[in-house]
Motif scaffolding. Sequence first.
Motif, PDB file in Angstrom:
ATOM      1  N   ASP A 265       0.831  -1.196   0.000  1.00  0.00           N
ATOM      2  CA  ASP A 265       0.000   0.000   0.000  1.00  0.00           C
ATOM      3  C   ASP A 265       0.872   1.256   0.000  1.00  0.00           C
ATOM      4  OD1 ASP A 265      -3.038  -0.919   0.708  1.00  0.00           O
ATOM      5  OD2 ASP A 265      -1.580  -2.240   1.662  1.00  0.00           O
ATOM      6  N   PHE A 266       0.857   1.985  -1.114  1.00  0.00           N
ATOM      7  CA  PHE A 266       1.497   3.294  -1.148  1.00  0.00           C
ATOM      8  C   PHE A 266       0.589   4.284  -0.420  1.00  0.00           C
ATOM      9  CE2 PHE A 266       2.938   1.112  -4.988  1.00  0.00           C
ATOM     10  CZ  PHE A 266       4.298   1.412  -5.030  1.00  0.00           C
ATOM     11  N   LEU A 267       1.117   5.001   0.546  1.00  0.00           N
ATOM     12  CA  LEU A 267       0.383   6.055   1.233  1.00  0.00           C
ATOM     13  C   LEU A 267       0.939   7.382   0.734  1.00  0.00           C
ATOM     14  CD1 LEU A 267       0.444   4.592   4.863  1.00  0.00           C
ATOM     15  CD2 LEU A 267      -1.151   4.075   2.991  1.00  0.00           C
ATOM     16  N   LEU A 268       0.108   8.191   0.097  1.00  0.00           N
ATOM     17  CA  LEU A 268       0.569   9.430  -0.516  1.00  0.00           C
ATOM     18  C   LEU A 268      -0.206  10.617   0.039  1.00  0.00           C
ATOM     19  CD1 LEU A 268       2.331  10.884  -2.580  1.00  0.00           C
ATOM     20  CD2 LEU A 268       0.586  10.391  -4.312  1.00  0.00           C
ATOM     21  N   THR A 269       0.493  11.498   0.738  1.00  0.00           N
ATOM     22  CA  THR A 269      -0.089  12.710   1.297  1.00  0.00           C
ATOM     23  C   THR A 269       0.288  13.889   0.415  1.00  0.00           C
ATOM     24  OG1 THR A 269       0.179  11.822   3.531  1.00  0.00           O
ATOM     25  CG2 THR A 269      -0.224  14.172   3.343  1.00  0.00           C
ATOM     26  N   GLU A 270      -0.705  14.641  -0.033  1.00  0.00           N
ATOM     27  CA  GLU A 270      -0.458  15.816  -0.877  1.00  0.00           C
ATOM     28  C   GLU A 270      -0.924  17.055  -0.124  1.00  0.00           C
ATOM     29  OE1 GLU A 270      -0.937  16.561  -5.569  1.00  0.00           O
ATOM     30  OE2 GLU A 270      -2.788  16.790  -4.438  1.00  0.00           O
ATOM     31  N   SER A 271       0.028  17.797   0.422  1.00  0.00           N
ATOM     32  CA  SER A 271      -0.331  18.944   1.261  1.00  0.00           C
ATOM     33  C   SER A 271       0.856  19.881   1.421  1.00  0.00           C
ATOM     34  CB  SER A 271      -0.792  18.462   2.646  1.00  0.00           C
ATOM     35  OG  SER A 271      -0.956  19.548   3.538  1.00  0.00           O
ATOM     36  N   ASP A 272       0.581  21.176   1.498  1.00  0.00           N
ATOM     37  CA  ASP A 272       1.623  22.154   1.805  1.00  0.00           C
ATOM     38  C   ASP A 272       1.829  22.304   3.305  1.00  0.00           C
ATOM     39  OD1 ASP A 272       2.237  22.808  -0.830  1.00  0.00           O
ATOM     40  OD2 ASP A 272       0.676  24.345  -0.949  1.00  0.00           O
ATOM     41  N   VAL A 274       2.429  19.737   5.458  1.00  0.00           N
ATOM     42  CA  VAL A 274       3.318  18.719   6.006  1.00  0.00           C
ATOM     43  C   VAL A 274       4.636  18.811   5.252  1.00  0.00           C
ATOM     44  CG1 VAL A 274       1.441  17.166   6.666  1.00  0.00           C
ATOM     45  CG2 VAL A 274       2.526  16.905   4.435  1.00  0.00           C
ATOM     46  N   GLU A 275       5.693  18.333   5.870  1.00  0.00           N
ATOM     47  CA  GLU A 275       7.010  18.392   5.251  1.00  0.00           C
ATOM     48  C   GLU A 275       7.126  17.330   4.163  1.00  0.00           C
ATOM     49  OE1 GLU A 275      10.755  20.498   5.500  1.00  0.00           O
ATOM     50  OE2 GLU A 275       8.824  20.774   6.476  1.00  0.00           O
ATOM     51  N   THR A 276       7.696  17.710   3.009  1.00  0.00           N
ATOM     52  CA  THR A 276       7.968  16.738   1.950  1.00  0.00           C
ATOM     53  C   THR A 276       8.912  15.667   2.485  1.00  0.00           C
ATOM     54  OG1 THR A 276       7.660  18.406   0.225  1.00  0.00           O
ATOM     55  CG2 THR A 276       8.910  16.430  -0.358  1.00  0.00           C
ATOM     56  N   ASP A 277       8.534  14.403   2.304  1.00  0.00           N
ATOM     57  CA  ASP A 277       9.309  13.332   2.922  1.00  0.00           C
ATOM     58  C   ASP A 277       8.926  12.010   2.289  1.00  0.00           C
ATOM     59  OD1 ASP A 277      11.125  12.168   4.610  1.00  0.00           O
ATOM     60  OD2 ASP A 277       9.936  12.344   6.425  1.00  0.00           O
ATOM     61  N   GLY A 278       9.704  10.997   2.579  1.00  0.00           N
ATOM     62  CA  GLY A 278       9.393   9.641   2.165  1.00  0.00           C
ATOM     63  C   GLY A 278      10.059   8.673   3.116  1.00  0.00           C
ATOM     64  N   VAL A 279       9.292   7.739   3.649  1.00  0.00           N
ATOM     65  CA  VAL A 279       9.834   6.739   4.578  1.00  0.00           C
ATOM     66  C   VAL A 279       9.354   5.367   4.132  1.00  0.00           C
ATOM     67  CG1 VAL A 279       9.993   5.937   6.954  1.00  0.00           C
ATOM     68  CG2 VAL A 279       9.862   8.386   6.484  1.00  0.00           C
ATOM     69  N   GLU A 280      10.292   4.438   4.048  1.00  0.00           N
ATOM     70  CA  GLU A 280       9.992   3.094   3.581  1.00  0.00           C
ATOM     71  C   GLU A 280       9.442   2.215   4.691  1.00  0.00           C
ATOM     72  OE1 GLU A 280      14.331   3.235   4.882  1.00  0.00           O
ATOM     73  OE2 GLU A 280      12.957   4.488   3.735  1.00  0.00           O
ATOM     74  N   HIS A 281       8.594   1.287   4.298  1.00  0.00           N
ATOM     75  CA  HIS A 281       8.106   0.231   5.178  1.00  0.00           C
ATOM     76  C   HIS A 281       8.031  -1.049   4.354  1.00  0.00           C
ATOM     77  CE1 HIS A 281       7.214   3.104   8.362  1.00  0.00           C
ATOM     78  NE2 HIS A 281       6.740   3.892   7.416  1.00  0.00           N
ATOM     79  N   HIS A 282       7.884  -2.177   5.039  1.00  0.00           N
ATOM     80  CA  HIS A 282       7.964  -3.450   4.327  1.00  0.00           C
ATOM     81  C   HIS A 282       6.784  -3.645   3.375  1.00  0.00           C
ATOM     82  CE1 HIS A 282      10.372  -7.322   5.015  1.00  0.00           C
ATOM     83  NE2 HIS A 282       9.812  -7.412   3.838  1.00  0.00           N
ATOM     84  N   GLU A 283       5.597  -3.297   3.831  1.00  0.00           N
ATOM     85  CA  GLU A 283       4.389  -3.533   3.033  1.00  0.00           C
ATOM     86  C   GLU A 283       3.703  -2.236   2.623  1.00  0.00           C
ATOM     87  OE1 GLU A 283       2.546  -7.654   4.243  1.00  0.00           O
ATOM     88  OE2 GLU A 283       2.628  -6.378   6.032  1.00  0.00           O
ATOM     89  N   SER A 284       4.360  -1.110   2.878  1.00  0.00           N
ATOM     90  CA  SER A 284       3.794   0.183   2.507  1.00  0.00           C
ATOM     91  C   SER A 284       4.907   1.208   2.489  1.00  0.00           C
ATOM     92  CB  SER A 284       2.696   0.604   3.497  1.00  0.00           C
ATOM     93  OG  SER A 284       3.234   0.788   4.804  1.00  0.00           O
ATOM     94  N   VAL A 289       4.134  14.837  -0.304  1.00  0.00           N
ATOM     95  CA  VAL A 289       4.530  15.780  -1.351  1.00  0.00           C
ATOM     96  C   VAL A 289       3.713  17.057  -1.215  1.00  0.00           C
ATOM     97  CG1 VAL A 289       5.164  13.912  -2.919  1.00  0.00           C
ATOM     98  CG2 VAL A 289       2.841  14.850  -2.999  1.00  0.00           C
ATOM     99  N   PRO A 290       4.189  18.161  -1.804  1.00  0.00           N
ATOM    100  CA  PRO A 290       3.431  19.412  -1.734  1.00  0.00           C
ATOM    101  C   PRO A 290       2.103  19.312  -2.479  1.00  0.00           C
ATOM    102  CG  PRO A 290       5.714  19.807  -2.364  1.00  0.00           C
ATOM    103  CD  PRO A 290       5.494  18.326  -2.452  1.00  0.00           C
ATOM    104  N   ALA A 302       9.839  16.858 -10.523  1.00  0.00           N
ATOM    105  CA  ALA A 302      10.907  16.932  -9.526  1.00  0.00           C
ATOM    106  C   ALA A 302      10.814  15.815  -8.501  1.00  0.00           C
ATOM    107  CB  ALA A 302      10.868  18.288  -8.817  1.00  0.00           C
ATOM    108  N   LEU A 303       9.628  15.270  -8.279  1.00  0.00           N
ATOM    109  CA  LEU A 303       9.428  14.270  -7.238  1.00  0.00           C
ATOM    110  C   LEU A 303       9.059  12.901  -7.803  1.00  0.00           C
ATOM    111  CD1 LEU A 303       7.443  16.552  -4.766  1.00  0.00           C
ATOM    112  CD2 LEU A 303       9.768  15.703  -4.437  1.00  0.00           C
ATOM    113  N   THR A 304       9.267  12.716  -9.113  1.00  0.00           N
ATOM    114  CA  THR A 304       8.772  11.498  -9.747  1.00  0.00           C
ATOM    115  C   THR A 304       9.473  10.239  -9.266  1.00  0.00           C
ATOM    116  OG1 THR A 304       8.147  10.564 -11.899  1.00  0.00           O
ATOM    117  CG2 THR A 304      10.345  11.507 -11.725  1.00  0.00           C
ATOM    118  N   ASP A 305      10.703  10.366  -8.742  1.00  0.00           N
ATOM    119  CA  ASP A 305      11.421   9.166  -8.302  1.00  0.00           C
ATOM    120  C   ASP A 305      11.132   8.801  -6.861  1.00  0.00           C
ATOM    121  OD1 ASP A 305      12.707  11.442  -7.366  1.00  0.00           O
ATOM    122  OD2 ASP A 305      14.696  10.554  -7.440  1.00  0.00           O
TER     123      ASP A 305
END
Length: 642
Positions: A265-272, A274-284, A289-290, A302-305
């Motif tokens: 499960d990809f969890l994707l937050t789109e908001s100005d 919260v801080e732009t970030d990415g943290v890995e988990h085993h199943e999510s 992102v802004p 700029a954030l496609t990767d």
Amino acid sequence: MLNRVSRWILLLAILPLFSLAAPARAQDARKPIHLSVDLREATKHIFHAKVSLPVTPGPLTLVYPKWIPGEHSPVGPIVNLTGLLFRADGKQIDWRRDDVDMFAFHCQIPTGVSELEVSLDYVSPSGPTAGRENPSATAQLAVLNWYTVLLYPQGTKSDDLTYVATLQLPAGWKHGTALPIANETSGALEFQPASLTTLIDSPVLTGAHMRVIDLSPGQKPEHHIHIAAETEAGLEVPAETIQQWRQLVAETGVLFGARHYRHYDFLLTESDNVETDGVEHHESSDNRVPARTLQDPNFSDALTDLLPHEFTHSWNGKYRRPAGLATPNYQEPMKGGLLWVYEGMTQYYGTILSARIGSWTPERLRENLAWVAAYLDQRKGRSWRDLEDTAIAAQLLYASADEYKTWRRDTDYYDEGTLIWLEADTIIRRETKGAKSLDDFCRKFEGGENTGPKIVPYTFEDVVAALKEIAPYDWRGFFTERVNSHGPGAPLGGLENSGWKLVYTDSQNDSRAAGEVATHVTDVQFSLGFLVRDSGGENGDEISDVVPGSPAALAGIAPGMKLVAVNGRKWNADDLHAAIKEAKGGHEPIELLIENEDFFRTYHVDYHGGERYPHLEKISGKPDVLSEIAKMKAPAVTAPKE
């Protein structure tokens, strides 16, 4: 010598009640711990929680998670823990924080008590803030990381503790998580029993505006992306982007040949907010992102990767993990010496997968690699600090400021890892005459058979041995030279092996142009030698870093100063670029009015080389291996019907 039992009896007799070494034996790890979390006041930036755990009479030490997986640092947000109360049989029990370990709390369980209830609140920072304590709640959404709202018995292994968690959501909010749900009623979730390891590895995204997209229709295991935004408009996703996400699922299947999760499960937050970030988990993965990222090509490019990077971590980082990061609980210090594998190879594949799924064109991939190679090539800090030290010191560098980054060095094992693993990939292809590649190493080392979530630790010697099976070569010497080198420049052998070389022209680098829009940073580091952050200030904007030995540095300009004017006119990015162009081939210096802690001075920068940006240029007569690496490997996924 005292035997183990005698030594234990002696320790109990001489230790004070609240000693640092107070044992955690008063909790029975065989019985489940119940965790109840209430997010109904998340919009007020406060999470409420209760922890109920079975205990036996005697001294008990509970701890708040300190070393957080994926953060590689002791950044458990203990400062935001508040309202801590211990109760048993309706009576309050006194606790005392350890005076050395701020994350440990000691108490004495009275005779006859079999259950301890701990209530606590977590205060989420409000508004977008820098640093490691990122905001996790806004008026419209929240991200729950379970480690922020729980305690566990000191000295226990996270795999040995079972938690039964419940979650109360704000009215009307939806949710997304990889944690299996046992029961769901209106606004209330009851999760299936899970180990503490699985619980902390399974964040929950919730919000008033959410959308779920199936990324592997009709396939097993299932893959979904859960998107939360501040408005319904923020949930709009181009059909092309959805197709690329689905291609990402297909590409990783071919790359690794196996999956080590029940579903993803990809969890994707789109908001100005919260801080732009990415943290890995085993199943999510927790991706932030802004606002407008999915709708504005400048932001999305700029954030496609981001998603390819975090998804790759399910194999490289979560399933296969450096032994120094595979700790038994969240208080044991992590050792990051192999982060150039954990993060470096993941950064490489995050970059390459962005091309394979079509998010980046071949030209855009080359622009990204050119910028990465160029900024690392002028890292003056490598003269005193090798790459391995940036990995060992990750816990320090993640929180370091931008000032003097080129001299201090940053978490360079990410991008420099990309260059190193590109070179390793090209060497495998060369040594095997194209029969094998780094993809084969991934299938062998991180793929194997399909399994559920599990951790298989590795050492440097394991990496070397596995690579030798793919392509006999002096891999120990190869990595030692690059990881422990002091320069003078970045390892650019992979670019040359792949048929390309780093050059500079007066044309803007497309990768950095997109990055400047997304980050509000004007980058003239390859000409004048500095970066300036456009904050919209009335009295100038901060120069975030200056390259040692550059024209700006030689003129006396330093990080932390503020750029006020260029050639007598209030500065803006267009005028700064125009001044650089006008000075080309001339003799007059560029005049920069600088504020340095309330003092103003005009600095004369003697530079006449014009605009200077990095690009890759094809090496005549050499095969284009990079384009072969970047080709789609899985069958093309059919575009979604939206």
